[in-house]
Scaffold this active site. Structure first.
Site, PDB file in Angstrom:
ATOM      1  N   HIS A 136       0.158  -2.481  -5.449  1.00 49.94           N
ATOM      2  CA  HIS A 136       0.661  -1.508  -4.481  1.00 49.94           C
ATOM      3  C   HIS A 136       2.050  -1.075  -4.954  1.00 49.94           C
ATOM      4  O   HIS A 136       2.937  -1.913  -5.149  1.00 49.94           O
ATOM      5  CB  HIS A 136       0.735  -2.126  -3.082  1.00 49.94           C
ATOM      6  CG  HIS A 136      -0.602  -2.504  -2.523  1.00 49.94           C
ATOM      7  ND1 HIS A 136      -1.517  -1.568  -2.098  1.00 49.94           N
ATOM      8  CD2 HIS A 136      -1.190  -3.719  -2.330  1.00 49.94           C
ATOM      9  CE1 HIS A 136      -2.604  -2.176  -1.658  1.00 49.94           C
ATOM     10  NE2 HIS A 136      -2.435  -3.479  -1.796  1.00 49.94           N
ATOM     11  N   HIS A 146      -7.055  -1.442  -8.141  1.00 47.83           N
ATOM     12  CA  HIS A 146      -7.723  -2.740  -8.032  1.00 47.83           C
ATOM     13  C   HIS A 146      -8.587  -2.933  -9.265  1.00 47.83           C
ATOM     14  O   HIS A 146      -9.200  -1.996  -9.769  1.00 47.83           O
ATOM     15  CB  HIS A 146      -8.598  -2.769  -6.771  1.00 47.83           C
ATOM     16  CG  HIS A 146      -9.731  -3.751  -6.840  1.00 47.83           C
ATOM     17  ND1 HIS A 146     -11.023  -3.362  -7.161  1.00 47.83           N
ATOM     18  CD2 HIS A 146      -9.779  -5.091  -6.657  1.00 47.83           C
ATOM     19  CE1 HIS A 146     -11.812  -4.426  -7.153  1.00 47.83           C
ATOM     20  NE2 HIS A 146     -11.094  -5.486  -6.859  1.00 47.83           N
ATOM     21  N   ASN A 148     -11.121  -6.263 -10.957  1.00 42.40           N
ATOM     22  CA  ASN A 148     -11.513  -7.662 -11.075  1.00 42.40           C
ATOM     23  C   ASN A 148     -12.759  -7.770 -11.934  1.00 42.40           C
ATOM     24  O   ASN A 148     -13.602  -6.864 -11.950  1.00 42.40           O
ATOM     25  CB  ASN A 148     -11.738  -8.311  -9.693  1.00 42.40           C
ATOM     26  CG  ASN A 148     -13.114  -8.034  -9.139  1.00 42.40           C
ATOM     27  OD1 ASN A 148     -14.079  -8.726  -9.458  1.00 42.40           O
ATOM     28  ND2 ASN A 148     -13.226  -6.995  -8.304  1.00 42.40           N
ATOM     29  N   THR A 149     -12.844  -8.858 -12.675  1.00 44.13           N
ATOM     30  CA  THR A 149     -14.064  -9.193 -13.390  1.00 44.13           C
ATOM     31  C   THR A 149     -14.306 -10.686 -13.215  1.00 44.13           C
ATOM     32  O   THR A 149     -13.356 -11.458 -13.061  1.00 44.13           O
ATOM     33  CB  THR A 149     -13.992  -8.839 -14.889  1.00 44.13           C
ATOM     34  OG1 THR A 149     -12.809  -9.395 -15.465  1.00 44.13           O
ATOM     35  CG2 THR A 149     -13.986  -7.333 -15.096  1.00 44.13           C
ATOM     36  N   HIS A 183     -11.226   7.407 -15.257  1.00 41.80           N
ATOM     37  CA  HIS A 183     -12.680   7.392 -15.412  1.00 41.80           C
ATOM     38  C   HIS A 183     -13.091   7.525 -16.879  1.00 41.80           C
ATOM     39  O   HIS A 183     -14.064   6.880 -17.309  1.00 41.80           O
ATOM     40  CB  HIS A 183     -13.311   8.514 -14.585  1.00 41.80           C
ATOM     41  CG  HIS A 183     -13.532   8.168 -13.157  1.00 41.80           C
ATOM     42  ND1 HIS A 183     -14.735   7.695 -12.691  1.00 41.80           N
ATOM     43  CD2 HIS A 183     -12.697   8.215 -12.081  1.00 41.80           C
ATOM     44  CE1 HIS A 183     -14.637   7.459 -11.384  1.00 41.80           C
ATOM     45  NE2 HIS A 183     -13.410   7.769 -10.994  1.00 41.80           N
ATOM     46  N   HIS A 213     -16.957   3.303   8.717  1.00 40.55           N
ATOM     47  CA  HIS A 213     -16.519   3.633  10.073  1.00 40.55           C
ATOM     48  C   HIS A 213     -15.657   4.887  10.113  1.00 40.55           C
ATOM     49  O   HIS A 213     -15.477   5.480  11.176  1.00 40.55           O
ATOM     50  CB  HIS A 213     -15.755   2.448  10.687  1.00 40.55           C
ATOM     51  CG  HIS A 213     -14.500   2.084   9.960  1.00 40.55           C
ATOM     52  ND1 HIS A 213     -14.499   1.513   8.714  1.00 40.55           N
ATOM     53  CD2 HIS A 213     -13.201   2.210  10.320  1.00 40.55           C
ATOM     54  CE1 HIS A 213     -13.252   1.285   8.330  1.00 40.55           C
ATOM     55  NE2 HIS A 213     -12.445   1.708   9.294  1.00 40.55           N
ATOM     56  N   ASN A 298      -8.249 -20.278  -1.869  1.00 42.98           N
ATOM     57  CA  ASN A 298      -6.869 -20.268  -1.412  1.00 42.98           C
ATOM     58  C   ASN A 298      -6.611 -19.006  -0.578  1.00 42.98           C
ATOM     59  O   ASN A 298      -6.806 -17.887  -1.063  1.00 42.98           O
ATOM     60  CB  ASN A 298      -5.940 -20.324  -2.624  1.00 42.98           C
ATOM     61  CG  ASN A 298      -4.485 -20.322  -2.257  1.00 42.98           C
ATOM     62  OD1 ASN A 298      -3.919 -19.268  -2.010  1.00 42.98           O
ATOM     63  ND2 ASN A 298      -3.881 -21.491  -2.216  1.00 42.98           N
TER      64      ASN A 298
END
Length: 313
Positions: A136, A146, A148-149, A183, A213, A298
């Site tokens: 951020h 963001h 992650n792997t 991309h 939502h 955690n």
């Protein structure tokens, strides 16, 4: 939006202990490279916004997980452990908050969670390693991000992960440029493995990172993949490495392009409101958050993804 569920892999590859260790070492290496790069960016700031603040540095903290998946994470390093991880957090003058976490955990899923994880029906046993990053930014002109792997093993193994961009001003010309660059880098990583990878994983990302939502996307997307098991562990591992390298190459370029531009209080206010959408997604829909909570992870590491300041109207 269509259902984000995807068919499970047809090949039930069982990784060796050596292969699992290779994955662990890669996640650690990528973490180190990302932290060094982000600290360098902190040193490079020349713009007037927050230039008076000291350049940020990562602070690291180890954590352990209880062997019983229903228990909370351990604070006593001498206690029996089901693995653990390392949190790396930086609060800087470019990165208002960035976390780069790695973990290696193992144990058994509780009964109610086994139906959601392939290969755990018999005994619930699992092993999982991965890296998770969320940034951020102080400047509302620099997109949040963001990545992650992960490598998960039950009675067979697979890779998953991805990366997605979250600009504050979704329709601006700058956002369009940054999104195209982001991309393109991920598509290059995908195209090395096959022509279907990028369109499939882009679509999956667009479907997954969607706030149902509110009927709106969280950001401008990227790629998302899971249950990646083509029958050749080395190829799947190489693809996951390429995703990490693509992110390391491209996102710092985007930050450096935008971080020295001046911004105003109105733009900052808009940024804080947009961050509210990020919080809503992570607490309502994010599978990684659920996985961490259900495996005795955690709490600090799991909630690392939340922004340091946020507003709702």
């Amino acid at each position: 939006m269509t259902n984000t569920a995807r068919p499970l892999p047809q090949h039930h590859t069982v990784p060796t202990e050596s292969q699992k260790q290779q994955a662990v070492e890669w996640f650690r290496h990528l973490r180190d490279q990302l932290c060094v790069t982000f600290e360098s960016i902190e040193d490079e700031l020349t713009g007037t916004e927050h230039a008076d603040l000291p350049a940020g540095r990562f602070e690291r903290k180890l954590w352990q997980r209880a062997s019983d998946s229903s228990s909370k994470h351990l604070r006593d390093a001498s206690s029996e452990s089901g693995g653990g991880g390392e949190i790396s957090i930086m609060h800087g003058r470019v990165f208002e908050k960035v976390g780069v976490n790695i973990s290696v955990v193992h144990g058994s899923f509780a009964e109610e969670f086994r139906k959601q994880i392939p290969g755990t029906d018999a005994d619930g046993k699992f092993w999982a390693a991965g890296i998770s990053l969320v940034a951020h930014m102080r400047s509302p002109l620099v997109p949040a991000v963001h990545m992650n792997t992960r490598h998960i093993v039950t009675n067979f193994g697979w890779f998953g992960g991805g990366a997605d961009l979250t600009p504050m001003f979704m329709e601006s010309d700058e956002t369009k440029v940054d999104t195209a660059k982001f991309h393109a880098s991920l598509q290059t990583a995908c195209d090395k493995r096959g022509p279907t990878y990028y369109p499939r994983f882009k679509e999956w990302c667009d479907e997954y990172f969607f706030l149902k939502h509110r009927n709106e996307p969280r950001g401008t997307g990227g790629i998302f993949y899971d249950y990646q098991d083509c029958g050749d562990w080395e190829k799947d591992f190489a693809f996951t490495q390429d995703v990490g390298r693509a992110f390391l190459e491209t996102y710092p370029q985007i930050v450096r392009t935008r971080m020295n531009k001046n911004w105003n209080a109105e733009q900052r206010e808009h940024q804080l409101m947009r961050r509210g959408r990020y919080v809503e997604f992570n607490l309502l829909y994010d599978r990684g958050t659920m996985f961490g909570l259900k495996t005795g992870g955690n709490i600090e590491a799991i909630m690392m993804s939340l922004p340091p300041a946020v507003k709702w109207s």
